[in-house]
Design an enzyme around this catalytic site. Sequence first.
Site, PDB file in Angstrom:
ATOM      1  CB  CYS A   1      86.040  -4.870  66.584  1.00  0.00           C
ATOM      2  SG  CYS A   1      87.642  -4.656  67.363  1.00  0.00           S
TER       3      CYS A   1
ATOM      4  CG  HIS B   1      85.000  -8.657  67.288  1.00  0.00           C
ATOM      5  ND1 HIS B   1      86.120  -8.753  66.498  1.00  0.00           N
ATOM      6  CD2 HIS B   1      85.345  -7.889  68.363  1.00  0.00           C
ATOM      7  CE1 HIS B   1      87.099  -8.074  67.072  1.00  0.00           C
ATOM      8  NE2 HIS B   1      86.664  -7.544  68.199  1.00  0.00           N
TER       9      HIS B   1
ATOM     10  CG  ASN C   1      90.337  -8.202  68.898  1.00  0.00           C
ATOM     11  OD1 ASN C   1      90.070  -8.091  67.697  1.00  0.00           O
ATOM     12  ND2 ASN C   1      89.813  -7.420  69.817  1.00  0.00           N
TER      13      ASN C   1
HETATM   14  O1  UT7 Z   1      87.826  -5.747  69.969  1.00  0.00           O
HETATM   15  C1  UT7 Z   1      87.774  -4.564  70.637  1.00  0.00           C
HETATM   16  C2  UT7 Z   1      86.951  -4.678  71.808  1.00  0.00           C
HETATM   17  N1  UT7 Z   1      87.760  -5.000  72.963  1.00  0.00           N
HETATM   18  C3  UT7 Z   1      87.254  -5.813  73.870  1.00  0.00           C
HETATM   19  O2  UT7 Z   1      86.198  -6.342  73.701  1.00  0.00           O
HETATM   20  C4  UT7 Z   1      88.059  -6.007  75.147  1.00  0.00           C
HETATM   21  C5  UT7 Z   1      87.108  -6.145  76.298  1.00  0.00           C
HETATM   22  N2  UT7 Z   1      87.817  -6.316  77.569  1.00  0.00           N
HETATM   23  C6  UT7 Z   1      88.452  -7.455  77.884  1.00  0.00           C
HETATM   24  O3  UT7 Z   1      88.513  -8.381  77.112  1.00  0.00           O
HETATM   25  C7  UT7 Z   1      89.022  -7.548  79.280  1.00  0.00           C
HETATM   26  O4  UT7 Z   1      88.600  -6.443  80.037  1.00  0.00           O
HETATM   27  C8  UT7 Z   1      90.571  -7.642  79.305  1.00  0.00           C
HETATM   28  C9  UT7 Z   1      91.030  -8.975  78.760  1.00  0.00           C
HETATM   29  C10 UT7 Z   1      91.179  -6.514  78.483  1.00  0.00           C
HETATM   30  C11 UT7 Z   1      91.083  -7.529  80.741  1.00  0.00           C
HETATM   31  O5  UT7 Z   1      90.493  -8.537  81.535  1.00  0.00           O
HETATM   32  P1  UT7 Z   1      89.785  -8.168  82.929  1.00  0.00           P
HETATM   33  O6  UT7 Z   1      89.336  -9.432  83.486  1.00  0.00           O
HETATM   34  O7  UT7 Z   1      88.759  -7.113  82.661  1.00  0.00           O
HETATM   35  O8  UT7 Z   1      91.000  -7.616  83.752  1.00  0.00           O
HETATM   36  P2  UT7 Z   1      91.169  -6.179  84.457  1.00  0.00           P
HETATM   37  O9  UT7 Z   1      91.479  -5.134  83.437  1.00  0.00           O
HETATM   38  O10 UT7 Z   1      90.025  -5.942  85.379  1.00  0.00           O
HETATM   39  O11 UT7 Z   1      92.455  -6.422  85.321  1.00  0.00           O
HETATM   40  C12 UT7 Z   1      92.444  -7.366  86.410  1.00  0.00           C
HETATM   41  C13 UT7 Z   1      93.843  -7.494  86.939  1.00  0.00           C
HETATM   42  C14 UT7 Z   1      94.517  -6.152  87.217  1.00  0.00           C
HETATM   43  O12 UT7 Z   1      95.335  -6.318  88.348  1.00  0.00           O
HETATM   44  P3  UT7 Z   1      94.829  -5.847  89.813  1.00  0.00           P
HETATM   45  O13 UT7 Z   1      94.540  -4.379  89.683  1.00  0.00           O
HETATM   46  O14 UT7 Z   1      93.601  -6.660  90.083  1.00  0.00           O
HETATM   47  O15 UT7 Z   1      95.978  -6.169  90.677  1.00  0.00           O
HETATM   48  C15 UT7 Z   1      95.385  -5.930  86.018  1.00  0.00           C
HETATM   49  O16 UT7 Z   1      96.477  -5.115  86.289  1.00  0.00           O
HETATM   50  O17 UT7 Z   1      94.671  -8.148  85.964  1.00  0.00           O
HETATM   51  C16 UT7 Z   1      95.825  -7.348  85.717  1.00  0.00           C
HETATM   52  N3  UT7 Z   1      96.232  -7.550  84.338  1.00  0.00           N
HETATM   53  C17 UT7 Z   1      97.044  -8.545  83.965  1.00  0.00           C
HETATM   54  N4  UT7 Z   1      97.659  -9.501  84.671  1.00  0.00           N
HETATM   55  C18 UT7 Z   1      98.424 -10.380  83.976  1.00  0.00           C
HETATM   56  C19 UT7 Z   1      95.860  -6.848  83.234  1.00  0.00           C
HETATM   57  N5  UT7 Z   1      96.440  -7.378  82.151  1.00  0.00           N
HETATM   58  C20 UT7 Z   1      97.182  -8.427  82.583  1.00  0.00           C
HETATM   59  C21 UT7 Z   1      97.997  -9.362  81.925  1.00  0.00           C
HETATM   60  N6  UT7 Z   1      98.588 -10.313  82.665  1.00  0.00           N
HETATM   61  N7  UT7 Z   1      98.183  -9.363  80.589  1.00  0.00           N
END
Ligand code: UT7
Length: 332
Positions: free
Chosen positions: A116, A257, A287
């Site tokens: 990125c 980004h 993204n």
């Molecule tokens: O460009 C490259 C660089 N990449 C980035 O900058 C990405 C950085 N990270 C992020 O943007 C975020 O961490 C994400 C968008 C990827 C994820 O968001 P989050 O708020 O960190 O969610 P999480 O991974 O902590 O997951 C929270 C919950 C989990 O469920 P439980 O364990 O709390 O029951 C996940 O399983 O959300 C669940 N989850 C989803 N639920 C519905 C993860 N993905 C999804 C989804 N829909 N698509």
Amino acid sequence: MSQLVRAKISALGTYVPPRVLSNADLEKMVETSNDWILERTGIRERHLADKGVATSDLAVEAARKALVQRGIPATDLEAILVATVTPDMFFPSTACLVQHKLGASGVWGFDLSAACSAFLYALQTGAQYISTGMHKKVMVIGSDVMSSIIDYTDRATCVIFGDGAGAVILEPAEEDGVGLIDYIHEVDGSGGNALYMPGGGSLNPSSRETVEKKMHYVHQDGQAVFKFAVRKQTELCEKLLKRNNLKGCDIDAFIPHQANRRIITATADRLGLRPESLVINIDRFGNTTAGTIPLAMQTAVEEGKLKKGSLVMLASVGAGFTVGATLLRWAY
Ligand code: UT7
């Protein structure tokens, strides 16, 4: 940092493929919801390339628009740098394919891999050729077909990414007060396993096993990347502002980004940026990896945030980890 000749961006072209994948579409594919995606990422929809459409195709569309805006033929270019993590193939480089498709005879070029942050790294690489006086016209392209390496059964990654490209032309800034001012880049390979695609390279050559283990897809520890992104993007931008005797409120357009709306707003809060300086289009494109910054430049132009002399800060964090921050004054 002193440059012999300051480079400026003299033209911009962008392209996204026409097919749209909305949050509602994703609700039918994986267990997710429009509310979750919007709240956690800020994304409403993303554009995806059709089968058979490659990174070079998107790059060429963006490049042609930049050439038309500048009013020059492709043969006027001297070098083409393509930032991408999804090259058409390992080799030849996507830059060679773009050169051929543009009919840019006599031009040299290469691909640059920094995920990125690749557009910012390529921008500064291209700027060095201008600064030394070696070249007068360098094209820098960020292009990715992320859909080619995304597992559309993995809700943690498939909701985030989209396909898109942007191209700029770099030239010597003949007048004072415009062009690229300064940059700070940093890589931290200790974060390599937070965001990666393990299969297909020399470590894990493609095989039945790598396919069965889904090693040709993006794997991400979202929270680890999120925390690093906010901390490190802020740190580099702060350093860059400080050593140029600037404050966050001096920035006219902050073009980061587009990985997550919350990363952008958290960084902006910490830097004391004016809300109206933020450029965010993640809602429309998701993204697009190397495509996000030029696509966001286009949004900034459309929103009237980029005028001649506007002070712009570009920022990125990506797989690697790679981090970048650039200061410039818009040139047209
Ligand atoms: O460009 C490259 C660089 N990449 C980035 O900058 C990405 C950085 N990270 C992020 O943007 C975020 O961490 C994400 C968008 C990827 C994820 O968001 P989050 O708020 O960190 O969610 P999480 O991974 O902590 O997951 C929270 C919950 C989990 O469920 P439980 O364990 O709390 O029951 C996940 O399983 O959300 C669940 N989850 C989803 N639920 C519905 C993860 N993905 C999804 C989804 N829909 N698509």
